[in-house]
Design an enzyme around this catalytic site. Structure first.
Site, mmCIF file in Angstrom:
data_model
loop_
_atom_site.group_PDB
_atom_site.id
_atom_site.type_symbol
_atom_site.label_atom_id
_atom_site.label_comp_id
_atom_site.label_asym_id
_atom_site.label_seq_id
_atom_site.Cartn_x
_atom_site.Cartn_y
_atom_site.Cartn_z
ATOM 1 N N VAL A 236 -95.152 7.693 12.694
ATOM 2 C CA VAL A 236 -95.568 7.855 11.262
ATOM 3 C C VAL A 236 -94.793 7.995 10.318
ATOM 4 O O VAL A 236 -95.136 7.985 8.808
ATOM 5 C CB VAL A 236 -96.925 8.551 11.410
ATOM 6 C CG1 VAL A 236 -98.086 7.773 12.050
ATOM 7 C CG2 VAL A 236 -96.796 10.063 11.521
ATOM 8 N N LYS A 237 -93.857 8.941 10.474
ATOM 9 C CA LYS A 237 -92.643 9.310 9.560
ATOM 10 C C LYS A 237 -93.403 9.814 8.327
ATOM 11 O O LYS A 237 -92.838 9.919 7.198
ATOM 12 C CB LYS A 237 -91.747 8.127 8.920
ATOM 13 C CG LYS A 237 -91.108 7.614 10.582
ATOM 14 C CD LYS A 237 -90.092 6.536 9.902
ATOM 15 C CE LYS A 237 -89.265 6.102 11.162
ATOM 16 N NZ LYS A 237 -89.960 5.357 11.856
ATOM 17 N N ARG A 238 -94.257 10.757 8.366
ATOM 18 C CA ARG A 238 -94.895 11.450 7.445
ATOM 19 C C ARG A 238 -94.045 12.549 6.917
ATOM 20 O O ARG A 238 -93.243 13.713 7.707
ATOM 21 C CB ARG A 238 -96.206 12.262 7.731
ATOM 22 C CG ARG A 238 -97.188 10.974 8.258
ATOM 23 C CD ARG A 238 -97.437 10.043 6.860
ATOM 24 N NE ARG A 238 -98.723 9.124 7.299
ATOM 25 C CZ ARG A 238 -98.587 7.902 7.529
ATOM 26 N NH1 ARG A 238 -97.614 7.502 7.674
ATOM 27 N NH2 ARG A 238 -99.742 7.125 7.811
#
Length: 269
Positions: free
Chosen positions: A95-97
């Site tokens: 998700v690369k949050r």
């Protein structure tokens, strides 16, 4: 609860270190003869997870390809995550949050911990608002894979830039992750993302004591020899990630399973 690093060590010992991506790219849906709609997405994703989650230690759904279909796509993603965990695989949700304060805490609540509505074992995160911004997600016994030196060509200018302390940005991220893992008995919970296509010697990973997610293996061009030159002969703690190279063998479950097993064998041969 046993920390993510320890769970990962057990899973890799039992099933090998391949991380199988579940990326419902529109081109793959076309190749499988499926419509580019929520129904086609669901058929693709659940067929893939039925096979992959029984073969590999880690599956990595790419959230963006599900989000592109709106709420129905997110509902499919939730089913994929639950389905994979039920079949014994660890789920690394890509998700690369990355954000600050209460926003990062909300991302953490969304994906990590028993109360999370989409309950993953680990997520990918971005440290580019400062490594300290990830604090709400650290220390909970869940897995984080922090973007350090990624495989996309555009990344080098930023990630290899030198800081005032003489380290590159990427090395400083690795070192921060290492501090989080200090004292872990087996493998720490905080990993880094290091592309399999970078040059050997760019990073010192010897003190990390955590896992490494290595995208770029397979369709992006990196080979097993490249992995070994970069990370060492035995690939300790490294999760080579492959998606399209495996998924293109669907929709036949037998062909898909054979492709996974061939890829796994190439990593240990």
């Amino acid at each position: 609860m046993t920390g993510f690093g320890a769970r990962l060590v057990e899973a890799v010992a039992a099933r090998g270190n391949l991380c199988a991506g579940i990326d419902p790219h529109p081109g793959l849906l076309d190749a499988w003869g499926l419509d580019r709609d929520p129904g086609g997405l669901e058929k693709f994703a659940l067929t893939a997870v039925d096979v992959l989650a029984e073969e590999v230690s880690v599956v990595k759904p790419q959230s963006a390809f599900f989000e592109a279909y709106g709420p129905p796509g997110v509902a499919v993603l939730a089913r994929v995550v639950e389905h994979a965990r039920d079949r014994g695989a660890l789920v690394l949700l890509d998700v690369k949050r990355g954000d600050i304060g209460s926003t990062m805490a909300a991302y953490t609540a969304a994906y990590l911990g028993d109360a999370a509505p989409i309950r993953a074992d680990a997520i990918t995160v971005s440290p580019y608002l400062g490594f300290g911004s990830l604090a709400p997600a650290l220390g909970a016994g869940e897995g984080l894979f922090v973007l350090a030196r990624t495989s996309n060509p555009e990344a080098g200018g930023l990630q290899n830039a030198l800081l005032a302390n003489g380290k590159t940005v990427a090395q400083s991220i690795v070192d921060e992750a290492a501090r989080c893992n200090a004292g872990a008995a087996s493998l720490g919970d905080v990993g880094v993302v290091v592309g399999a296509t970078i040059e050997p010697g760019e990073l010192d990973l010897t003190g990390l004591n955590g896992p490494v997610l290595a995208p770029g293996f397979g369709a992006q061009g990196a080979t097993v020899d490249d992995l070994r030159r970069l990370f060492g002969a035995d690939l300790p703690g490294v999760l080579p990630a492959s998606s399209r190279d495996v998924l293109r063998h669907g929709p036949d479950p037998v062909a898909l399973r054979d492709a996974v097993r061939r890829t796994q064998a190439s990593l240990t041969g």
